[in-house]
Motif scaffolding. Structure first.
Motif, PDB file in Angstrom:
ATOM      1  N   ALA A   1       0.255  -1.745   7.836  1.00 10.93           N
ATOM      2  CA  ALA A   1      -0.435  -3.006   7.668  1.00 10.93           C
ATOM      3  C   ALA A   1      -1.308  -3.302   8.881  1.00 10.93           C
ATOM      4  O   ALA A   1      -2.420  -3.793   8.734  1.00 10.93           O
ATOM      5  CB  ALA A   1       0.574  -4.130   7.466  1.00 10.93           C
ATOM      6  N   LEU A   2      -0.818  -3.000  10.084  1.00 10.30           N
ATOM      7  CA  LEU A   2      -1.611  -3.281  11.270  1.00 10.30           C
ATOM      8  C   LEU A   2      -2.807  -2.348  11.373  1.00 10.30           C
ATOM      9  O   LEU A   2      -3.896  -2.777  11.772  1.00 10.30           O
ATOM     10  CB  LEU A   2      -0.760  -3.188  12.534  1.00 10.30           C
ATOM     11  CG  LEU A   2       0.374  -4.189  12.662  1.00 10.30           C
ATOM     12  CD1 LEU A   2       1.023  -4.103  14.029  1.00 10.30           C
ATOM     13  CD2 LEU A   2      -0.082  -5.593  12.387  1.00 10.30           C
ATOM     14  N   TYR A  11     -10.772  -7.659  13.110  1.00 10.75           N
ATOM     15  CA  TYR A  11      -9.372  -7.284  12.867  1.00 10.75           C
ATOM     16  C   TYR A  11      -8.659  -8.251  11.928  1.00 10.75           C
ATOM     17  O   TYR A  11      -7.478  -8.515  12.053  1.00 10.75           O
ATOM     18  CB  TYR A  11      -8.606  -7.149  14.185  1.00 10.75           C
ATOM     19  CG  TYR A  11      -9.352  -6.325  15.208  1.00 10.75           C
ATOM     20  CD1 TYR A  11      -9.746  -5.029  14.903  1.00 10.75           C
ATOM     21  CD2 TYR A  11      -9.675  -6.837  16.454  1.00 10.75           C
ATOM     22  CE1 TYR A  11     -10.447  -4.267  15.827  1.00 10.75           C
ATOM     23  CE2 TYR A  11     -10.371  -6.079  17.382  1.00 10.75           C
ATOM     24  CZ  TYR A  11     -10.754  -4.796  17.064  1.00 10.75           C
ATOM     25  OH  TYR A  11     -11.442  -4.042  17.977  1.00 10.75           O
ATOM     26  N   GLY A  12      -9.376  -8.755  10.936  1.00 10.76           N
ATOM     27  CA  GLY A  12      -8.820  -9.653   9.940  1.00 10.76           C
ATOM     28  C   GLY A  12      -9.537 -10.976   9.969  1.00 10.76           C
ATOM     29  O   GLY A  12     -10.560 -11.102  10.628  1.00 10.76           O
ATOM     30  N   PRO A  13      -9.094 -11.939   9.236  1.00 11.81           N
ATOM     31  CA  PRO A  13      -7.814 -11.978   8.529  1.00 11.81           C
ATOM     32  C   PRO A  13      -7.896 -11.326   7.141  1.00 11.81           C
ATOM     33  O   PRO A  13      -8.967 -11.171   6.572  1.00 11.81           O
ATOM     34  CB  PRO A  13      -7.540 -13.473   8.391  1.00 11.81           C
ATOM     35  CG  PRO A  13      -8.887 -14.091   8.308  1.00 11.81           C
ATOM     36  CD  PRO A  13      -9.777 -13.237   9.190  1.00 11.81           C
ATOM     37  N   ALA A  14      -6.738 -10.984   6.647  1.00 14.37           N
ATOM     38  CA  ALA A  14      -6.569 -10.478   5.287  1.00 14.37           C
ATOM     39  C   ALA A  14      -5.259 -11.039   4.754  1.00 14.37           C
ATOM     40  O   ALA A  14      -4.298 -11.206   5.494  1.00 14.37           O
ATOM     41  CB  ALA A  14      -6.535  -8.956   5.273  1.00 14.37           C
ATOM     42  N   SER A  15      -5.256 -11.325   3.474  1.00 10.40           N
ATOM     43  CA  SER A  15      -4.046 -11.867   2.851  1.00 10.40           C
ATOM     44  C   SER A  15      -3.021 -10.757   2.645  1.00 10.40           C
ATOM     45  O   SER A  15      -3.362  -9.571   2.597  1.00 10.40           O
ATOM     46  CB  SER A  15      -4.384 -12.520   1.512  1.00 10.40           C
ATOM     47  OG  SER A  15      -4.695 -11.532   0.548  1.00 10.40           O
ATOM     48  N   VAL A  16      -1.790 -11.163   2.509  1.00  8.53           N
ATOM     49  CA  VAL A  16      -0.709 -10.212   2.221  1.00  8.53           C
ATOM     50  C   VAL A  16      -1.028  -9.460   0.938  1.00  8.53           C
ATOM     51  O   VAL A  16      -0.866  -8.237   0.872  1.00  8.53           O
ATOM     52  CB  VAL A  16       0.652 -10.945   2.104  1.00  8.53           C
ATOM     53  CG1 VAL A  16       1.733 -10.000   1.614  1.00  8.53           C
ATOM     54  CG2 VAL A  16       1.043 -11.556   3.434  1.00  8.53           C
ATOM     55  N   GLU A  18      -3.948  -8.734  -0.396  1.00 11.50           N
ATOM     56  CA  GLU A  18      -5.010  -7.742  -0.184  1.00 11.50           C
ATOM     57  C   GLU A  18      -4.476  -6.496   0.518  1.00 11.50           C
ATOM     58  O   GLU A  18      -4.764  -5.370   0.105  1.00 11.50           O
ATOM     59  CB  GLU A  18      -6.141  -8.347   0.666  1.00 11.50           C
ATOM     60  CG  GLU A  18      -6.924  -9.436  -0.008  1.00 11.50           C
ATOM     61  CD  GLU A  18      -7.832 -10.189   0.968  1.00 11.50           C
ATOM     62  OE1 GLU A  18      -8.826 -10.743   0.475  1.00 11.50           O
ATOM     63  OE2 GLU A  18      -7.548 -10.223   2.185  1.00 11.50           O
ATOM     64  N   ILE A  19      -3.708  -6.715   1.564  1.00 11.22           N
ATOM     65  CA  ILE A  19      -3.155  -5.579   2.310  1.00 11.22           C
ATOM     66  C   ILE A  19      -2.188  -4.799   1.427  1.00 11.22           C
ATOM     67  O   ILE A  19      -2.216  -3.564   1.388  1.00 11.22           O
ATOM     68  CB  ILE A  19      -2.450  -6.046   3.600  1.00 11.22           C
ATOM     69  CG1 ILE A  19      -3.428  -6.766   4.521  1.00 11.22           C
ATOM     70  CG2 ILE A  19      -1.813  -4.859   4.324  1.00 11.22           C
ATOM     71  CD1 ILE A  19      -2.764  -7.498   5.678  1.00 11.22           C
ATOM     72  N   GLN A  23      -2.530  -0.860   0.483  1.00 13.19           N
ATOM     73  CA  GLN A  23      -1.502   0.045   1.005  1.00 13.19           C
ATOM     74  C   GLN A  23      -0.448   0.430  -0.020  1.00 13.19           C
ATOM     75  O   GLN A  23       0.475   1.172   0.292  1.00 13.19           O
ATOM     76  CB  GLN A  23      -0.834  -0.579   2.231  1.00 13.19           C
ATOM     77  CG  GLN A  23      -1.796  -0.850   3.363  1.00 13.19           C
ATOM     78  CD  GLN A  23      -2.557   0.384   3.781  1.00 13.19           C
ATOM     79  OE1 GLN A  23      -1.967   1.449   3.948  1.00 13.19           O
ATOM     80  NE2 GLN A  23      -3.860   0.268   3.935  1.00 13.19           N
ATOM     81  N   ASP A  24      -0.574  -0.106  -1.221  1.00 16.32           N
ATOM     82  CA  ASP A  24       0.382   0.177  -2.296  1.00 16.32           C
ATOM     83  C   ASP A  24       1.819  -0.128  -1.857  1.00 16.32           C
ATOM     84  O   ASP A  24       2.726   0.698  -1.981  1.00 16.32           O
ATOM     85  CB  ASP A  24       0.243   1.636  -2.754  1.00 16.32           C
ATOM     86  CG  ASP A  24       0.943   1.875  -4.085  1.00 16.32           C
ATOM     87  OD1 ASP A  24       1.064   0.919  -4.886  1.00 16.32           O
ATOM     88  OD2 ASP A  24       1.379   3.022  -4.328  1.00 16.32           O
ATOM     89  N   LEU A  25       1.984  -1.338  -1.316  1.00 21.28           N
ATOM     90  CA  LEU A  25       3.291  -1.817  -0.864  1.00 21.28           C
ATOM     91  C   LEU A  25       3.670  -3.077  -1.628  1.00 21.28           C
ATOM     92  O   LEU A  25       2.787  -3.851  -2.006  1.00 21.28           O
ATOM     93  CB  LEU A  25       3.250  -2.175   0.626  1.00 21.28           C
ATOM     94  CG  LEU A  25       3.093  -1.040   1.617  1.00 21.28           C
ATOM     95  CD1 LEU A  25       2.812  -1.597   3.004  1.00 21.28           C
ATOM     96  CD2 LEU A  25       4.347  -0.192   1.637  1.00 21.28           C
ATOM     97  N   PRO A  26       4.948  -3.329  -1.842  1.00 23.71           N
ATOM     98  CA  PRO A  26       5.355  -4.596  -2.453  1.00 23.71           C
ATOM     99  C   PRO A  26       5.029  -5.757  -1.499  1.00 23.71           C
ATOM    100  O   PRO A  26       5.380  -5.723  -0.315  1.00 23.71           O
ATOM    101  CB  PRO A  26       6.866  -4.459  -2.645  1.00 23.71           C
ATOM    102  CG  PRO A  26       7.188  -3.023  -2.410  1.00 23.71           C
ATOM    103  CD  PRO A  26       6.080  -2.437  -1.604  1.00 23.71           C
ATOM    104  N   ALA A  27       4.365  -6.770  -2.004  1.00 18.82           N
ATOM    105  CA  ALA A  27       3.937  -7.906  -1.181  1.00 18.82           C
ATOM    106  C   ALA A  27       5.109  -8.599  -0.468  1.00 18.82           C
ATOM    107  O   ALA A  27       4.983  -8.932   0.716  1.00 18.82           O
ATOM    108  CB  ALA A  27       3.125  -8.894  -2.017  1.00 18.82           C
ATOM    109  N   PRO A  28       6.258  -8.826  -1.133  1.00 15.68           N
ATOM    110  CA  PRO A  28       7.368  -9.496  -0.423  1.00 15.68           C
ATOM    111  C   PRO A  28       7.867  -8.683   0.785  1.00 15.68           C
ATOM    112  O   PRO A  28       8.179  -9.239   1.834  1.00 15.68           O
ATOM    113  CB  PRO A  28       8.456  -9.634  -1.485  1.00 15.68           C
ATOM    114  CG  PRO A  28       7.729  -9.594  -2.784  1.00 15.68           C
ATOM    115  CD  PRO A  28       6.567  -8.668  -2.559  1.00 15.68           C
TER     116      PRO A  28
END
Length: 136
Positions: A1-2, A11-16, A18-19, A23-28
């Motif tokens: 994420a970083l 260096y951002g901002p970006a919402s959870v 969007e990231i 990155q194909d990660l679960p948002a929680p």
């Protein structure tokens, strides 16, 4: 994420969300990590419609060791924590060796910056050819 944030203007901002999508990660799960990194001073959170997370420092000032520490990861081998104080000489030599190796690993983790990781990934991408992409 970083590393993802390090690619964005300022260096951002970006919402959870969007990231997480990039990155194909679960948002929680990602939100939990970002909260831990915010508490460690690695990212800032900005409220509002254009808010999200942003690096708190330039990528060359954020190190892999700090990130791992922020999210509660340890580089220490688990068995070192279980050794009693009254070790036999052979065990003491083994433990001493592992402790020295752990310190070298720790030193290395605190010398690798986000900027280093970015350039390593770009070098790998260039070696793979035009069609290769990487997830940050």
């Amino acid at each position: 994420a970083l590393l993802d944030l390090s690619l964005l203007p300022n260096y951002g901002p970006a919402s959870v969300r969007e990231i997480a999508q990039r990155q194909d990660l679960p948002a929680p799960y990602l939100e939990k990590l970002l909260i831990a990194m915010r508490q460690a001073g690695l990212v800032n959170s900005l409220r509002g419609a254009q808010g999200g997370y942003q690096l708190a420092q330039p990528p060359n000032k954020i190190f892999l060791g700090q990130i791992l520490q922020a999210v509660g990861e340890s580089s220490q081998p688990l068995f070192l924590e279980d050794y009693p104080d009254d070790l036999a000489a052979a065990d003491w030599v083994t433990v001493s060796l592992w402790k020295r190796l752990h310190q070298k690993l720790r030193d290395t983790l605190f010398s690798i910056s986000l900027e280093d990781l970015y350039y390593d990934a770009r070098s790998w991408q260039a070696a793979q050819g035009e069609s290769a992409s990487f997830v940050v």
